[in-house]
Design an enzyme around this catalytic site. Structure first.
Site, PDB file in Angstrom:
ATOM      1  N   MET A 155       0.839  -1.198   0.000  1.00 24.93           N
ATOM      2  CA  MET A 155       0.000   0.000   0.000  1.00 24.93           C
ATOM      3  C   MET A 155       0.886   1.265   0.000  1.00 24.93           C
ATOM      4  O   MET A 155       1.791   1.350  -0.802  1.00 24.93           O
ATOM      5  CB  MET A 155      -0.995  -0.044   1.175  1.00 24.93           C
ATOM      6  N   SER A 156       0.626   2.199   0.898  1.00 29.46           N
ATOM      7  CA  SER A 156       1.340   3.477   0.824  1.00 29.46           C
ATOM      8  C   SER A 156       2.779   3.413   1.308  1.00 29.46           C
ATOM      9  O   SER A 156       3.492   4.424   1.250  1.00 29.46           O
ATOM     10  CB  SER A 156       0.584   4.556   1.605  1.00 29.46           C
ATOM     11  N   VAL A 157       3.217   2.264   1.768  1.00 31.47           N
ATOM     12  CA  VAL A 157       4.663   2.084   1.973  1.00 31.47           C
ATOM     13  C   VAL A 157       5.377   2.359   0.639  1.00 31.47           C
ATOM     14  O   VAL A 157       6.529   2.799   0.608  1.00 31.47           O
ATOM     15  CB  VAL A 157       4.966   0.662   2.496  1.00 31.47           C
TER      16      VAL A 157
END
Lengths: 441, 441
Positions: A155-157
């Site tokens: 995801m937003s990692v």
């Protein structure tokens, strides 16, 4: 522009969960064990029975509890591009497993009842968690749909990976953070990004007219999702095609440089800048700079839009141990096995952090005193910890004082990390405290 | 059932090229160098300019010359499932490169002008070619869009992988080739497959009402393609969903066991049987049985339908050297590094071949005396050569007498191998003759 309901639901599945809002309000979600994707049998059987089928196009694949399956099977739902590990031998991690980690007790936020690290593993719907201490694995556990030879949505990692790549280019002198975005990407000249500096983009202090409020049918995220969807556009679609074309139409709201605004499109715009500077997609660059160079076990991958553009704002999937290797490279200021893989200056710039004032204006009330720099979250705590964070509980948490890298994949029913932070951040601190205590004479 | 034009074109892209007919009549196709996908710049740029964009949904990605790009980028166009290599170290191949191979001269069929092996490489639009002699690499060359760390569509070579897996299950006693298909897959009871034996399925001697004539808008291949498409079905679609549901509706034509009929749906039905016997998809089984066990350098992958079913009839993509390792395992009758990985009996059954009479009825006039067994093509030549073959020039060609495994990936403008066989089969024979000559005292 009219967006079909199907596309809207698909967008919910593909994108909404990358952001700060819960995708689906679940008054009493199933527990981790009750929502176990293997037990629930999603997509199992030849063919799977109708009630166990999940699809990306209608968004069903990313509704809880189905998303507990999908986070570990993203490529089976959509086109993806490989981040090649190359062809050499992986470099095995060293193990010094410590059974005491699961027994560590800590106080969750707003609670006076201590729970154990193992309790938190369940409570956070964890799919995989690994802890490195001084580069050695002291904890590693898988659950849900994730296997050690599988990949999980970061995801937003992903944003922090994008930000790191940009910071590397800055440190190498290939990208000037003081220049305007439009100097690198002329197509963005008339957009909100045009007169922002690269630095403002890297720190998400741009002023953008862009809402990710899913309750609002006119929110810009719907157009963004429709543009970036890999599925064929519906008949009569006249909107932008692909992430980049959407970005060129984003309008300004407010001023640049004043406040941190956590908006995914900054990462995609930064991906565009990176690609123009290097002539490579972020997938190619990540492979060349890092994935081929530190003994990764598995290739990673990005979901792509219909033009093949990797989703630099949230599309990366990778193996748990490989993300730990990545974190360890960052913890070691870019050195790996005695070789400087990426410039230490890029990491140092992340660790120094960004403007706390700008961060305070973004409304993350529970993350007091934090900042955001190069798309990493800087805690500014006494240990100097900093993190990559993605919705539903994804994180790379690096604690320099404790010589610790912790990577967690999860599939929490609530997208926003505010739902799991009370059981996560103090858990990480407990492990860090424990590891530091081991080092004491 | 009405099939939309878009789906029909997509089907052309996704499936037609797996079969025996040219997808697009090209009176004078571009040469290999003129059609080089890197030079032509497909999907290059950020974003790619409109005239360089390729899409699976409208079939454009598989029209020559664009297919020269797409064969090495299948996962970027559609959902796929990994065939994991596992996490261990790859086993490097040994090299004994022989520059004389490119200079070997041979007579193409119907020609009295000899050409060189290097000429044939160009003439066949070769993207990658490797030759192992006694397990050592004597020739390896890449072109077009393929890199040594990339994967290329194997097209109907996939069928031979499926057939081998089934032969392994037979040799292991887990699958009874004399039983009826419906005993394993009850859903096929009322279809043409129901009263065929597993053996008839494995040898494609089923009698099926199934046309792959693309010029006929009522040909069954259109329904098959629509069912197996990973894209959302158009509004009002009422046909079967996924490969398996389509197979259950296939009607009989003629008798089973009389003639070889090269029809892709046999391979998918066999994949269904395999999955019911093992509880695993063909992707999982291939990983467990082979891909994790012989030091593969890269994971492979299958394209999937919208239910996640791997396309057992043509959906595999893999690295060139890994397909060579696979071929070498077959050449060595299932032994690898002193260990019996798969039963020798499965390979022996392939090498013995099938009914030449049944084969002769299938109309492959230039492949005289050949047979088809376990979805492999058996030449019955003096060397006992046998092959996996896929359209546009894909092959694994194994010559036991010459201790040779040759793997070729290609993107020939004409789908049917009849177009490249005149420059391919005698070229392989020339290499085999040369390698045998090296062994002479």
């Amino acid at each position: 522009m009219k967006i079909h309901l199907r596309m809207r639901r698909a967008a919910t599945g593909l994108l909404c969960s990358l952001l700060a809002l819960p995708a689906t309000a679940q008054p009493e979600p199933l527990s981790a064990s009750s929502s176990d994707p293997v037990t629930l049998g999603w997509m199992q059987g030849f063919p799977p029975p109708p009630e166990k089928r999940l699809r990306a196009a209608d968004g069903s694949f990313f509704e809880f509890p189905a998303l507990r399956y999908s986070v570990a099977h993203m490529r089976e739902f959509m086109p993806t591009v490989e981040v090649s590990r190359g062809l050499g031998a992986p470099l095995p991690l060293k193990y010094r497993l410590d059974p005491l980690v699961d027994k560590l007790r800590f106080l969750p936020w707003d609670s006076d009842e201590p729970i154990t690290f193992a309790d938190a593993f369940e409570r956070n719907y964890t799919d995989g968690l690994i802890v490195l201490h001084r580069g050695e694995v002291v904890y590693e556990r898988y659950a849900g749909a994730l296997k050690e030879s599988g990949q999980h949505a970061a995801m937003s990692v992903t944003k922090s990976v994008t930000g790191l790549l940009a910071a590397v280019l800055v440190a190498e002198g290939r990208l000037d953070e003081s220049r305007l975005v439009a100097e690198y990407v002329p197509e963005l000249k008339d957009s909100a990004f045009g007169d922002a500096t690269v630095r403002q983009l890297m720190d998400m202090t741009t002023g953008l007219q862009y809402s990710e409020n899913y309750a609002d049918p006119n929110a810009e995220v719907w157009q963004y999702s429709a543009a970036g969807s890999p599925w064929p556009k519906p008949a009569g679609y006249t909107g932008p095609v692909g992430y980049f074309e959407y970005l060129a139409g984003v309008q300004k709201q407010g001023e640049h440089g004043e406040a941190f605004g956590y908006k995914t499109i900054n990462s995609d715009a930064l991906g565009w800048v990176i690609s123009r500077v290097t002539g490579q997609s972020v997938a190619e660059l990540l492979s060349e700079k890092i994935w081929r160079r530190i003994g990764m076990e598995q290739s990673a991958y990005y979901q792509v839009d219909e033009l093949g553009t990797p989703f630099a704002g949230g599309g990366l999937s990778a193996g748990l141990r490989d993300l730990a290797r990545f974190g360890e490279l960052v913890r070691n200021r870019g050195r790996w096995q005695g070789e400087q893989i990426i410039p230490a200056a890029a990491i140092d710039d992340i660790r120094r952090g960004g403007s706390k004032n700008a961060f305070a204006r973004a409304g993350f009330d529970r993350l007091k005193g934090w900042s955001y720099r190069n798309m990493w979250w800087i805690t500014h705590n006494r240990n100097g910890a900093f993190a990559a964070r993605g919705v539903h509980g994804q994180t790379i948490y690096i604690d320099p004082a404790a010589d610790m890298v912790l990577v967690r994949f999860a599939s929490h029913p609530v997208a926003a990390n505010g739902a799991n932070d009370p059981y996560s951040l103090p858990a990480y601190q407990a492990v860090a405290d424990y590891l530091i205590s081991l080092e004491m004479p």
